[in-house]
Design an enzyme around this catalytic site. Structure first.
Site, PDB file in Angstrom:
ATOM      1  N   ASN A   9       0.877  -1.257  -0.139  1.00  0.00           N
ATOM      2  CA  ASN A   9      -0.036  -0.011   0.023  1.00  0.00           C
ATOM      3  C   ASN A   9       0.817   1.153   0.226  1.00  0.00           C
ATOM      4  OD1 ASN A   9      -1.916   2.160   0.344  1.00  0.00           O
ATOM      5  ND2 ASN A   9      -2.358   1.465   2.578  1.00  0.00           N
ATOM      6  N   TRP A  10       1.111   1.811  -1.139  1.00  0.00           N
ATOM      7  CA  TRP A  10       1.881   3.049  -1.179  1.00  0.00           C
ATOM      8  C   TRP A  10       1.365   4.496  -0.624  1.00  0.00           C
ATOM      9  CZ3 TRP A  10       4.052   2.928  -7.006  1.00  0.00           C
ATOM     10  CH2 TRP A  10       4.655   1.940  -7.396  1.00  0.00           C
ATOM     11  N   LYS A  11       0.017   4.139  -0.167  1.00  0.00           N
ATOM     12  CA  LYS A  11      -0.458   5.479   0.324  1.00  0.00           C
ATOM     13  C   LYS A  11      -0.241   6.678  -0.420  1.00  0.00           C
ATOM     14  CE  LYS A  11      -0.300   3.205   4.989  1.00  0.00           C
ATOM     15  NZ  LYS A  11      -0.105   3.300   6.343  1.00  0.00           N
ATOM     16  N   HIS A  95      -9.784   1.262   4.924  1.00  0.00           N
ATOM     17  CA  HIS A  95      -8.302   1.439   5.677  1.00  0.00           C
ATOM     18  C   HIS A  95      -8.655   2.227   6.908  1.00  0.00           C
ATOM     19  CE1 HIS A  95      -4.322   2.537   6.552  1.00  0.00           C
ATOM     20  NE2 HIS A  95      -3.892   1.630   5.997  1.00  0.00           N
ATOM     21  N   GLU A  97      -6.938   4.781   7.890  1.00  0.00           N
ATOM     22  CA  GLU A  97      -6.770   5.997   7.557  1.00  0.00           C
ATOM     23  C   GLU A  97      -7.967   6.648   6.968  1.00  0.00           C
ATOM     24  OE1 GLU A  97      -3.010   5.402   5.611  1.00  0.00           O
ATOM     25  OE2 GLU A  97      -2.235   5.058   7.299  1.00  0.00           O
ATOM     26  N   GLU A 167      -5.567  -5.015  10.566  1.00  0.00           N
ATOM     27  CA  GLU A 167      -4.619  -3.856  10.612  1.00  0.00           C
ATOM     28  C   GLU A 167      -4.748  -3.005  11.847  1.00  0.00           C
ATOM     29  OE1 GLU A 167      -2.295  -2.682   6.662  1.00  0.00           O
ATOM     30  OE2 GLU A 167      -4.125  -1.241   7.244  1.00  0.00           O
ATOM     31  N   GLY A 173       2.498   2.287  11.101  1.00  0.00           N
ATOM     32  CA  GLY A 173       3.542   3.594  10.898  1.00  0.00           C
ATOM     33  C   GLY A 173       4.230   3.558  12.213  1.00  0.00           C
ATOM     34  N   SER A 213       3.243  -2.062  10.380  1.00  0.00           N
ATOM     35  CA  SER A 213       5.012  -2.100  10.508  1.00  0.00           C
ATOM     36  C   SER A 213       5.399  -3.513  10.251  1.00  0.00           C
ATOM     37  CB  SER A 213       5.276  -1.704  11.994  1.00  0.00           C
ATOM     38  OG  SER A 213       4.743  -0.504  12.494  1.00  0.00           O
ATOM     39  N   GLY A 234       2.716  -1.144   4.195  1.00  0.00           N
ATOM     40  CA  GLY A 234       2.673   0.359   4.029  1.00  0.00           C
ATOM     41  C   GLY A 234       4.378   0.761   3.651  1.00  0.00           C
ATOM     42  N   GLY A 235       4.921   1.332   4.755  1.00  0.00           N
ATOM     43  CA  GLY A 235       6.116   1.877   4.553  1.00  0.00           C
ATOM     44  C   GLY A 235       7.135   1.112   3.875  1.00  0.00           C
TER      45      GLY A 235
HETATM   46  P1  13P Z   1       2.982   0.584   7.702  1.00  0.00           P
HETATM   47  O1  13P Z   1       3.602  -0.786   7.059  1.00  0.00           O
HETATM   48  O2  13P Z   1       3.862   1.645   7.265  1.00  0.00           O
HETATM   49  O3  13P Z   1       2.893   0.293   9.229  1.00  0.00           O
HETATM   50  O4  13P Z   1       1.622   0.678   7.231  1.00  0.00           O
HETATM   51  C1  13P Z   1       0.736  -0.581   7.346  1.00  0.00           C
HETATM   52  C2  13P Z   1      -0.389  -0.142   6.560  1.00  0.00           C
HETATM   53  O5  13P Z   1      -1.326   0.858   6.811  1.00  0.00           O
HETATM   54  C3  13P Z   1      -0.945  -0.886   5.261  1.00  0.00           C
HETATM   55  O6  13P Z   1      -2.156  -0.616   4.735  1.00  0.00           O
END
Ligand code: 13P
Length: 254
Positions: A9-11, A95, A97, A167, A173, A213, A234-235
């Site tokens: 997930n590149w956000k 998600h 967010e 999640e 994050g 994470s 994510g990251g």
């Molecule tokens: P991180 O891997 O950066 O913690 O993000 C997780 C995430 O929200 C994937 O959708």
């Protein structure tokens, strides 16, 4: 047997030029993948160039959100038809967010999940508790509410194409990954709920991902848990070497 699924997930990161450079590198690093499904979910603006760059590769495309209507007067929105037109096969929905910053509710997330299934996009429904909810001992009811809300009115045969991502909000994050045992406990709970909702066989067919994470140094322990069928990253999905290492988790090589 559920095939492992690793999703990036590149956000809200990556211009088109950065996205092309990232997938070119990923493509090279993941040329040999087998026995695992790999999906990248760029921002809407980069989906087309990523699709072009991935042509002929085994890496599959997904999106991070969508509207539930096929088209209409919904300024600023993107429809399932537009995503399939670009070659997307998956879509992340609900998600945390989006729930937290954009007011997404279980009702609207459910509309999106049903629309995704109608348009042959595999929905990746995200559920998870906040730190406060965990501290109050409410992890299971919160996850159950999001799951039953998001999956309401979906027959078992459609449900089999659905992916659920656990999640925990406190792990996203933050560098505080859930321990494999913490994640496995909630995954088993989700599996039980799916069985109640759709029957045991359909529940067993659904892939349940962990997100929060995920890094090269914790992927192997997470994937060793029988109810963890993959991860939503994510990251680390923005770092080609880290993402490739995550895809090459040790089970594939056993
Ligand atoms: P991180 O891997 O950066 O913690 O993000 C997780 C995430 O929200 C994937 O959708």
């Amino acid at each position: 047997m559920r095939k492992p699924l690793i999703v990036g997930n590149w956000k809200m990161y990556q211009t088109t030029a950065q996205a092309v450079a990232l997938v070119e590198r990923l493509r090279a690093l993941l040329a040999e993948i087998a026995g695992v499904d790999v999906v990248v979910c760029p921002p809407f603006t980069a989906i087309q160039v990523v699709a072009e760059t991935l042509q002929g590769s085994r890496i599959v495309l997904g999106a991070q959100n969508m509207h539930w209507e096929g088209e209409g007067a919904y300024t600023g929105e993107v429809s399932p038809v537009m995503l399939t037109d670009l070659g997307c096969h998956y879509v992340i929905l609900g998600h945390s967010e989006r729930r937290q910053y954009f007011g997404e509710t279980d009702l609207n997330i459910n509309r999106k999940v049903r629309a995704a299934l109608r348009h042959h996009l595999a929905p990746i429904l995200c559920v998870g508790e906040t730190f406060a909810e965990r501290e109050e001992g409410r992890t299971f009811p919160v996850v159950e509410g999001q799951l039953r809300g998001g999956l309401s009115d979906i027959p078992p045969q459609a449900g089999e194409g659905t992916v659920v991502a656990y999640e925990p909000v406190w792990a996203i994050g933050t560098g505080h990954t859930a321990t494999p045992e913490q994640a496995a406990t909630v995954h088993a709970f989700i599996r039980k709920q799916l069985g109640e909702l759709w029957g045991e066989a359909a529940g067993l067919a659904v892939r349940i991902l962990y997100g929060g994470s995920v890094k090269p140094d914790n992927i192997d322990a997470l994937m060793a848990e029988p109810d963890i069928d993959g991860v939503l990253v994510g990251g680390a999905s923005l770092k080609p070497d880290a993402f490739a290492r995550i895809v090459h988790f040790e089970k594939v090589h056993r």
